[in-house]
Design a protein around this motif. Structure first.
Motif, short mmCIF file in Angstrom:
data_model
loop_
_atom_site.label_atom_id
_atom_site.label_comp_id
_atom_site.label_asym_id
_atom_site.label_seq_id
_atom_site.Cartn_x
_atom_site.Cartn_y
_atom_site.Cartn_z
N ILE A 80 1.46 5.55 -7.50
CA ILE A 80 0.36 6.28 -7.91
C ILE A 80 -0.71 6.27 -7.31
O ILE A 80 -1.25 7.42 -6.82
N VAL A 81 -1.28 5.13 -7.07
CA VAL A 81 -2.57 4.83 -6.34
C VAL A 81 -2.50 3.57 -5.66
O VAL A 81 -1.96 2.82 -5.92
N ASN A 82 -3.30 3.54 -4.26
CA ASN A 82 -3.46 1.90 -3.62
C ASN A 82 -4.99 1.90 -3.49
O ASN A 82 -5.74 2.71 -3.15
N THR A 83 -5.57 0.70 -4.00
CA THR A 83 -6.83 0.39 -3.61
C THR A 83 -6.87 -0.07 -2.37
O THR A 83 -6.04 -0.23 -1.48
N PRO A 84 -8.18 -0.01 -2.13
CA PRO A 84 -8.68 -0.54 -0.57
C PRO A 84 -8.46 -1.78 -0.44
O PRO A 84 -8.09 -2.46 -1.38
N HIS A 85 -8.83 -2.45 0.78
CA HIS A 85 -8.54 -3.92 1.14
C HIS A 85 -9.54 -4.58 0.36
O HIS A 85 -10.91 -4.29 0.52
N LEU A 86 -9.22 -5.49 -0.45
CA LEU A 86 -10.50 -6.16 -1.49
C LEU A 86 -10.23 -7.42 -1.30
O LEU A 86 -8.95 -7.97 -1.39
N LYS A 87 -11.09 -8.56 -1.86
CA LYS A 87 -10.84 -9.73 -2.17
C LYS A 87 -10.09 -9.91 -3.41
O LYS A 87 -10.34 -8.77 -4.19
N GLU A 88 -9.52 -10.92 -3.57
CA GLU A 88 -8.55 -11.08 -4.66
C GLU A 88 -8.98 -10.88 -6.17
O GLU A 88 -8.70 -10.14 -6.78
N LYS A 89 -10.32 -11.28 -6.34
CA LYS A 89 -11.32 -11.13 -7.39
C LYS A 89 -11.61 -9.75 -7.62
O LYS A 89 -11.22 -9.02 -8.90
N MET A 118 0.63 -4.06 -9.10
CA MET A 118 1.04 -5.25 -8.40
C MET A 118 -0.01 -5.44 -7.18
O MET A 118 -0.64 -4.44 -6.77
N THR A 119 -0.19 -6.48 -6.76
CA THR A 119 -0.99 -6.96 -5.71
C THR A 119 -0.12 -7.28 -4.51
O THR A 119 1.12 -7.72 -4.76
N ARG A 120 -0.40 -6.82 -3.18
CA ARG A 120 0.17 -7.24 -2.03
C ARG A 120 -0.63 -7.56 -0.89
O ARG A 120 -1.86 -7.31 -0.92
N PRO A 121 0.10 -8.00 0.35
CA PRO A 121 -0.74 -8.36 1.46
C PRO A 121 -1.34 -7.24 2.05
O PRO A 121 -0.94 -6.00 1.87
N VAL A 122 -2.37 -7.53 2.97
CA VAL A 122 -2.92 -6.46 3.65
C VAL A 122 -2.69 -6.85 5.10
O VAL A 122 -3.26 -7.92 5.47
N GLY A 123 -1.98 -6.29 5.77
CA GLY A 123 -1.70 -6.91 7.62
C GLY A 123 -1.31 -8.30 7.40
O GLY A 123 -0.56 -8.81 6.53
N ASN A 124 -2.12 -8.91 8.45
CA ASN A 124 -1.69 -10.41 8.52
C ASN A 124 -2.75 -11.19 8.16
O ASN A 124 -3.08 -12.42 8.57
N THR A 125 -3.61 -10.77 7.08
CA THR A 125 -4.62 -11.61 6.87
C THR A 125 -4.52 -11.99 5.26
O THR A 125 -4.05 -11.23 4.39
N ASP A 126 -4.98 -13.23 4.96
CA ASP A 126 -5.15 -13.70 3.65
C ASP A 126 -6.49 -13.60 2.63
O ASP A 126 -6.63 -13.75 1.58
N GLN A 127 -7.27 -12.88 3.60
CA GLN A 127 -8.54 -12.60 3.16
C GLN A 127 -8.72 -11.50 2.02
O GLN A 127 -9.56 -11.67 1.00
N PHE A 128 -7.70 -10.51 2.26
CA PHE A 128 -7.66 -9.44 1.36
C PHE A 128 -6.62 -9.01 0.88
O PHE A 128 -5.58 -9.35 1.41
N ARG A 129 -6.28 -8.36 -0.19
CA ARG A 129 -5.37 -8.02 -0.94
C ARG A 129 -5.42 -6.48 -1.16
O ARG A 129 -6.46 -5.87 -1.21
N ARG A 130 -4.33 -5.82 -1.45
CA ARG A 130 -4.12 -4.46 -1.80
C ARG A 130 -3.74 -4.34 -3.23
O ARG A 130 -2.89 -5.09 -3.53
N GLY A 131 -4.10 -3.45 -4.15
CA GLY A 131 -3.57 -3.26 -5.45
C GLY A 131 -2.75 -1.86 -5.37
O GLY A 131 -3.10 -0.90 -4.95
N VAL A 132 -1.61 -1.96 -6.01
CA VAL A 132 -0.74 -0.81 -6.19
C VAL A 132 -0.70 -0.43 -7.59
O VAL A 132 0.09 -1.36 -8.31
N ILE A 133 -0.72 0.77 -8.20
CA ILE A 133 -0.46 1.12 -9.52
C ILE A 133 0.79 2.27 -9.29
O ILE A 133 0.71 3.17 -8.47
N GLY A 134 2.09 1.96 -9.98
CA GLY A 134 2.96 2.88 -9.76
C GLY A 134 3.92 2.86 -10.85
O GLY A 134 3.31 2.37 -12.22
#
Length: 183
Positions: free
Chosen positions: A121-130, A88-104
């Motif tokens: 299971i894991v969360n990615t760091p804050h990353l650009k959507e691509k 799943m991808t999810r928001p990071v704080g109040n910014t649209d610039q980055f997303r976080r990935g969740v593997i669960g």
């Protein structure tokens, strides 16, 4: 003849780039929407006035339902033991610039879209959507095949948590410092 072969190769490459394990493979649209709200209830901040014990109460569902546009189940797969693995991808704080990935992963309460035995299971760091899509899909496919991501935990450009500062508390469904982990 060459044009036909070229068109077939283009068609196959387009198809191979599409995710094959979407929620609609396993769920109706209504069930998929309900499942997403339930997963958000586990993974997002608690609704105002909600506690770990009350976050799933009906009075808080609208809060989590209002968040659905910010979240997307990118990929999901049903394993042989009735466990669903998801990315799943999810928001990071109040910014649209980055997303976080969740593997669960989770199982479903019989006859419902309510996850049980839920775990991030894991969360990615804050990353650009691509980047989050590329790295998250890699982690998802790896976990789907092996049910293990331990050898990637040191790759901080792929996995931010778990690490020495945060681990997943399966009892409270949140990331906590290891010394605060409930038993």
């Amino acid at each position: 003849m060459k044009l036909k072969i070229f068109l077939v190769l283009v068609y196959l490459s387009i198809i191979s780039c599409q995710p094959s394990n979407t929620t609609h493979k396993y769920f109706t649209e209504k069930q998929a929407d309900s499942l997403l709200i339930n997963i958000i209830t586990y993974t997002y901040q608690k609704a105002p006035q909600a506690t770990n014990a009350t976050r799933f109460n009906k009075e808080f569902r609208n809060f989590y339902a209002a968040q659905t546009k910010k979240f997307k189940i990118e990929n999901i797969s049903l394993l042989k033991d009735s466990t669903y693995v998801f990315f799943m991808t999810r928001p990071v704080g109040n910014t649209d610039q980055f997303r976080r990935g969740v593997i669960g992963k989770f199982k479903l309460k019989k006859g419902t879209t309510m996850p049980i035995e839920f775990e991030e299971i894991v969360n990615t760091p804050h990353l650009k959507e691509k980047d989050v899509l590329e790295k998250g899909n890699f982690l998802f496919k790896t976990y789907e095949k092996t049910q293990d991501l331990k050898k990637y935990l040191g790759m901080k450009h792929y996995i931010e948590w778990p690490d020495s500062t945060l681990v997943y508390d399966k009892n409270n469904f949140e990331w906590v410092h290891p010394k605060n982990l409930t038993k």
